[in-house]
Design a protein around this motif. Structure first.
Motif: not given
Ligand code: SF4
Length: 202
Positions: A23, A25-27, A29-30, A32, A72, A101
């Protein structure tokens, strides 16, 4: 790191496809960052090939929609998404959605939206925030500064509006997110708006 390789998973009568963990981004709230935000471990030990993805779907007629989503940014692998969508449509898929995203044009350095026309029925774009400052804090773009990333997301939404039947901007309920201001951005763009609950508290 899990060796799990969940490529397709069902929620309701939708089938979600997990094509990459990469990805831009590194949100904050992800999902992941959580153990089981949606009840599935979507860490991929390897990214699926087109054939393994299609095998994981099976008969698309059994679902109301097929959704490219995952842990991702699915449009990191836009060629796979296009090839799979073509085949799934050929097999009769009722609806194809991409949860994104909105940075695909940044990632690929060109406008990729026309390539999705006629294949993708719905694009749901994570707007995440009402301005570039808040976007930077929440989404933490990895490749460009928050201003460039936020503007790219808006431009992506405008392009999708031209080519895709339904476009949705989404935000997650999160401190600092001005939901009403985000809704006005969606209104101004003439697209739908959706507020999501944070799911990653597993
Ligand atoms: S929430 Fe979506 S856009 Fe944000 S880091 Fe996770 S996978 Fe990427």
């Amino acid at each position: 790191m899990s060796n799990n390789n969940t490529v397709a998973y069902k929620l309701g009568n939708s089938l979600y496809l997990n094509v990459t963990n990469r990805c831009s981004n590194d949100c904050v709230f992800c999902i992941k960052k959580t153990n089981k935000g949606i009840g599935y471990d979507l860490t991929l030990s390897e990214e699926p090939s087109l054939q393994s993805l299609l095998n994981a779907v099976g008969d698309p007629l059994g679902y109301d929609e097929i959704v490219f989503c995952g842990y991702g940014e699915p449009l990191t692998r836009i060629e796979l998404v296009i090839a799979a969508s073509k085949e799934l449509k050929r097999l009769g898929a009722k609806s194809i959605r991409i949860n994104t995203n909105g940075q695909a044009n940044l990632i690929h350095g060109k406008n990729v939206v026309p390539e999705l026309a006629g294949l993708v029925d719905v694009v749901s774009i994570s707007l995440n925030a009402q301005n570039a400052t808040a976007y930077g804090e929440l989404s933490q773009p990895l490749k460009v500064n928050p201003e460039e990333a936020f503007e790219a997301v808006l431009e992506f939404a405008r392009e999708c509006k031209k080519h895709i039947p339904r476009v949705v901007l989404s935000v997650v309920k999160w401190p600092g997110v001005d939901i009403a201001a985000c809704g006005r951005i969606a209104d101004d763009l003439g697209v739908d708006f959706r507020v999501r609950e944070y799911m990653g508290n597993g």
